[in-house]
Motif scaffolding. Structure first.
Motif, PDB file in Angstrom:
ATOM      1  N   ARG A 139       0.811  -1.211   0.000  1.00  0.00           N
ATOM      2  CA  ARG A 139       0.000   0.000   0.000  1.00  0.00           C
ATOM      3  C   ARG A 139       0.851   1.271   0.000  1.00  0.00           C
ATOM      4  NH1 ARG A 139      -4.696  -1.646   4.452  1.00  0.00           N
ATOM      5  NH2 ARG A 139      -5.476  -3.485   3.339  1.00  0.00           N
ATOM      6  N   LEU A 140       2.146   1.137   0.262  1.00  0.00           N
ATOM      7  CA  LEU A 140       2.999   2.322   0.275  1.00  0.00           C
ATOM      8  C   LEU A 140       3.261   2.799  -1.147  1.00  0.00           C
ATOM      9  CD1 LEU A 140       5.778   1.702   2.954  1.00  0.00           C
ATOM     10  CD2 LEU A 140       3.815   3.214   3.100  1.00  0.00           C
ATOM     11  N   LYS A 141       3.087   4.080  -1.364  1.00  0.00           N
ATOM     12  CA  LYS A 141       3.456   4.677  -2.642  1.00  0.00           C
ATOM     13  C   LYS A 141       4.963   4.945  -2.625  1.00  0.00           C
ATOM     14  CE  LYS A 141      -1.086   6.842  -3.034  1.00  0.00           C
ATOM     15  NZ  LYS A 141      -1.847   8.124  -3.083  1.00  0.00           N
ATOM     16  N   PRO A 142       5.588   5.067  -3.800  1.00  0.00           N
ATOM     17  CA  PRO A 142       7.051   5.218  -3.839  1.00  0.00           C
ATOM     18  C   PRO A 142       7.586   6.332  -2.954  1.00  0.00           C
ATOM     19  CG  PRO A 142       6.216   4.776  -6.035  1.00  0.00           C
ATOM     20  CD  PRO A 142       5.014   4.956  -5.149  1.00  0.00           C
ATOM     21  N   HIS A 143       6.867   7.455  -2.868  1.00  0.00           N
ATOM     22  CA  HIS A 143       7.368   8.581  -2.083  1.00  0.00           C
ATOM     23  C   HIS A 143       7.104   8.425  -0.589  1.00  0.00           C
ATOM     24  CE1 HIS A 143       3.123   9.574  -2.888  1.00  0.00           C
ATOM     25  NE2 HIS A 143       3.150  10.198  -1.717  1.00  0.00           N
ATOM     26  N   GLU A 144       6.411   7.340  -0.198  1.00  0.00           N
ATOM     27  CA  GLU A 144       6.074   7.151   1.207  1.00  0.00           C
ATOM     28  C   GLU A 144       7.100   6.318   1.974  1.00  0.00           C
ATOM     29  OE1 GLU A 144       1.194   7.458   1.041  1.00  0.00           O
ATOM     30  OE2 GLU A 144       2.149   5.502   0.694  1.00  0.00           O
TER      31      GLU A 144
ATOM     32  N   PRO B 273      12.267   0.269   0.293  1.00  0.00           N
ATOM     33  CA  PRO B 273      11.859  -0.318  -0.990  1.00  0.00           C
ATOM     34  C   PRO B 273      12.924  -1.278  -1.505  1.00  0.00           C
ATOM     35  CG  PRO B 273      12.642   1.917  -1.327  1.00  0.00           C
ATOM     36  CD  PRO B 273      12.599   1.705   0.159  1.00  0.00           C
TER      37      PRO B 273
END
Length: 235
Positions: free
Chosen positions: A10-15, A51
């Motif tokens: 659920r994490l977006k790349p910027h998160e 990531p």
């Protein structure tokens, strides 16, 4: 085999790199499947979800990535706290920072050690720099983009005869830090130790002299593809 707890998908790349999770939030260790993030564990048990980046041309191998200048101040401060604490008793007299991402950490470590400045290395040549105090350098995160790293000749008096702590963000293959050590050797400097925010695997052990002089705030293993997820690599 265990699956990771939490919801890294659920994490977006910027998160990524923004939050320190409570101990035990994410499963880790041999046999754990990692879908989109690897939880690096701080000494106090808190976890930093990183990531996963497949390595170009490495046949399914991957590493957990840490880009410190994209991290929250909370994360940067926590890592600098650990790095400074690891070396405080040995009383480094000057901190040398490795560009680019080692510089903000070097500042943070030096401040916590009570220093008033750092000695930054550079990859942008100023007209007063000399070829004698330079060394070719490459990075795993920038393949095919070899650079030259420099020591400002005016900084040499600050590190001669001093207890030098070298600070960088990540050690992975060890090739970039080996180049930095060769550069410092040209000025007659052998660092007392190397502080890094993260160790990626152990490949660097065979590249850096005296690997036991390296201390990291967190560690991550080399990973390998397992379908849509990743597992800790055997070596």
């Amino acid at each position: 085999m265990r699956e990771t707890r939490g919801h890294p998908m659920r994490l977006k790349p910027h998160e990524f790199w923004q939050v320190l999770d409570a101990p035990g939030t994410h499963a880790s260790g041999p046999g754990t499947f990692y879908a989109a993030g690897y939880p690096a564990t701080l000494p106090d048990g808190r976890q930093l979800l990183l990531p996963i980046r497949p390595l170009p041309g490495q046949d399914g191998r991957a590493v957990a990535s840490l880009i410190i200048n994209q991290a929250s101040f909370e994360v940067e401060d926590a890592l600098a706290d650990i790095m400074a604490a690891q070396w405080r008793e040995l009383a480094p007299e000057v901190v040398v920072g490795v560009p680019t991402l080692g510089l903000p950490l070097a500042n943070g470590v030096a401040r916590r050690l009570g220093h008033t400045r750092i000695v930054p290395l550079g990859t942008s040549r100023k007209f007063w720099y000399t070829q004698e105090l330079s060394e070719p350098i490459s990075s795993i995160t920038s393949p095919g983009k070899d650079k030259t790293i420099y020591l400002d000749p005016r900084m040499v008096p600050l590190i001669e005869g001093r207890r030098v702590l070298l600070v960088d963000d990540v050690v992975s293959t060890g090739t970039s830090l080996a180049a930095v050590l060769r550069l410092l050797a040209k000025a007659g400097i052998t660092p007392m130790g190397i502080a890094v925010a993260m160790e990626q695997g152990i490949r660097w052990h065979s590249v850096l002299p005296e690997p036991d002089r390296v201390q990291a705030a967190v560690r991550s293993p080399l990973l390998e593809s397992a379908g849509k997820a990743f597992l800790q690599a055997a070596t």
